[in-house]
Design an enzyme around this catalytic site. Structure first.
Site, short mmCIF file in Angstrom:
data_model
loop_
_atom_site.label_atom_id
_atom_site.label_comp_id
_atom_site.label_asym_id
_atom_site.label_seq_id
_atom_site.Cartn_x
_atom_site.Cartn_y
_atom_site.Cartn_z
N SER A 170 0.84 -1.20 0.00
CA SER A 170 0.00 0.00 0.00
C SER A 170 0.87 1.24 0.00
O SER A 170 1.84 1.33 0.77
CB SER A 170 -0.90 0.01 1.24
N LYS A 171 0.54 2.21 -0.85
CA LYS A 171 1.32 3.44 -0.90
C LYS A 171 1.18 4.24 0.39
O LYS A 171 2.02 5.10 0.69
CB LYS A 171 0.92 4.29 -2.11
N ARG A 172 0.14 4.00 1.16
CA ARG A 172 -0.05 4.71 2.43
C ARG A 172 0.79 4.11 3.55
O ARG A 172 1.04 4.77 4.55
CB ARG A 172 -1.53 4.70 2.82
#
Length: 443
Positions: A220-222
């Site tokens: 996940s980019k988060r």
């Protein structure tokens, strides 16, 4: 940013194109204005070029822009409606919910036979049977048609949704193989139905495994470090990144891991891709990168380090220690901390290193070595012998004796070989640093 998962999918496509004499088609899907900026397009092109996917090769075609095909998209909508494969619908979500009594139930087909001439356009999915997807990675996958609602392919203003635009673009661009991430598999039965409804044989499908972190969660980019650009900026080599990404779900089958692109391409087969989730192990990538760095010819290593050397740092001095540094770093950005002591007026002291080294007999070691530095020959062996003698006077072996000297000279407990570093730094500057460290220690 360009996701490492997207980069892996691109490389699988690139390998297939080069292997078969085909074309890798780069299409920028730019119809969503909120997600469309020129700098983002340039970022995609730049990231792909870094891993070798670019127009230097005969296998590359593009970039094309989805917005350029608006006329073909609208023609496809009209064809589907005229052929009875799609129909107009004016239902709102609230109306569907009121009729079905559930906010979770899909569209109920209310407008199928109303003969409307305006509204959104829905594709008429079959009521019975299954849509069978033959996937090179996953084998035969069946989707019951009665589980698919009549999905929207165009908005009320006539603009197509992605599900249709994507298919029309693929048809226009003569796409033979769609190699993409596993999460798109659920879209595939709708797209295959659209291909068939437009009178064109569907492409060959291949859905490659999702990439997960060490907790087996989808990257996940988060939460995770997923931007290809961030690895490039940190000093990962493109060839190491390419090698590692190709092994996320695929392998050559001979227990080899470190291998150049040219050797991977003829061995690559989509049928050999493992459908199970692939673990993105940054520690392993780092090890790969270290292997590739050590394999560089020295002159090329020096050139690749250039972006991490500050303006004004003497390149001739750096060249004297480059070979020593090459075996000690795993990413190019680490070169800065390894050699900065040579170019700064005084070293950058790492407090943890200082606290660890500057205790017990550190003052005596610095004092004794300072006395010998005035006359010792400035070659690594002589410098080493002098420190061994100082250590013996304090009952210490070389490993213990050199810790305070290393921190005094370089600012850190780890780095390049100490005596070679002192030789390059020179007698005068080395003495100056030993005196400064001793004064700080005694203050």
């Amino acid at each position: 940013m360009f996701h490492v998962g997207g980069a892996r999918s691109a490389l699988f496509n690139w390998a297939l194109a080069e292997q078969t004499g085909g074309k890798f088609v780069l299409r920028i899907e730019d119809t969503d204005a909120a997600r469309n900026r020129p700098e983002w397009t340039e970022g995609i092109i730049s990231a792909l070029a870094w891993i070798g996917v670019n127009d230097d090769s005969q296998a590359f075609e593009g970039p094309y822009f989805q917005s350029s095909y608006e006329e073909q998209h609208r023609e496809a909508v009209a064809k589907l409606v005229a052929g009875g494969r799609a129909y107009y619908c004016t239902c709102t979500r609230d109306e569907v919910k009121a009729r079905t009594g559930s906010e979770h139930q899909g569209y109920d087909g209310f407008c199928r036979d109303r003969g409307l001439s305006e509204g959104a356009v829905r594709f008429r999915t079959p009521d019975e049977g299954v849509t069978v997807i033959q996937d090179l990675v996953r084998g035969t996958v069946e989707f019951p048609n009665n589980a698919m609602e009549d999905f929207v392919v165009a908005r009320g203003d006539g603009s197509p949704l992605f599900v249709l635009a994507n298919v029309v673009d693929d048809v226009e661009m003569r796409i033979s193989h769609v190699v993409r991430a596993e999460e798109h598999l659920s879209n595939t039965p709708k797209q295959q139905l659209l291909w068939e409804a437009l009178g064109v044989a569907p492409p060959t499908w291949a859905h490659v495994p999702v990439i997960v972190n060490e907790k087996r969660q989808k990257l996940s980019k988060r939460r995770d470090k997923v931007a290809l650009e961030s690895y490039r900026e940190e000093g990962y080599l493109a060839e190491a990144m390419v090698n590692y990404l190709m092994l996320l779900g695929w392998g050559p089958g001979d227990d080899r891991e470190i291998m150049p692109w040219s050797e991977m391409v003829p061995l690559f087969r989509l049928e050999d891709v493992n459908p199970s989730p692939a673990f993105f192990d940054e520690k392993k990538l780092r090890a790969f990168n270290g292997e590739y760095i050590r394999a560089l010819p020295l002159e090329e290593f020096v050139a690749r380090c250039e972006p991490w050397l500050e303006p004004g740092w003497d390149r001739e001095t750096f060249a004297k220690v480059a070979e020593l540094a090459q075996t000690r770093i795993a990413v190019l950005s680490e070169i800065t901390a390894n050699v900065d002591f040579l170019f700064l007026d005084e070293p950058v002291f790492d407090q943890a290193s200082w606290d660890k080294a500057m205790k017990n007999s550190a003052a005596e070691i610095l004092t004794g070595y300072l006395a010998r530095m005035e006359t010792v020959d400035m070659d690594p062996e002589s410098l080493k012998t002098a420190l061994e003698e100082v250590g013996l006077e304090q009952g210490l072996k070389l490993g213990k004796a050199q810790a305070p000297v290393r921190v005094a000279v370089t600012g850190r407990t780890v780095g390049l070989p100490l005596f070679e570093s002192i030789e390059v730094l020179g007698r005068e500057r080395s003495i100056e640093r030993l005196r400064a460290a001793l004064a700080r220690l005694q203050a």
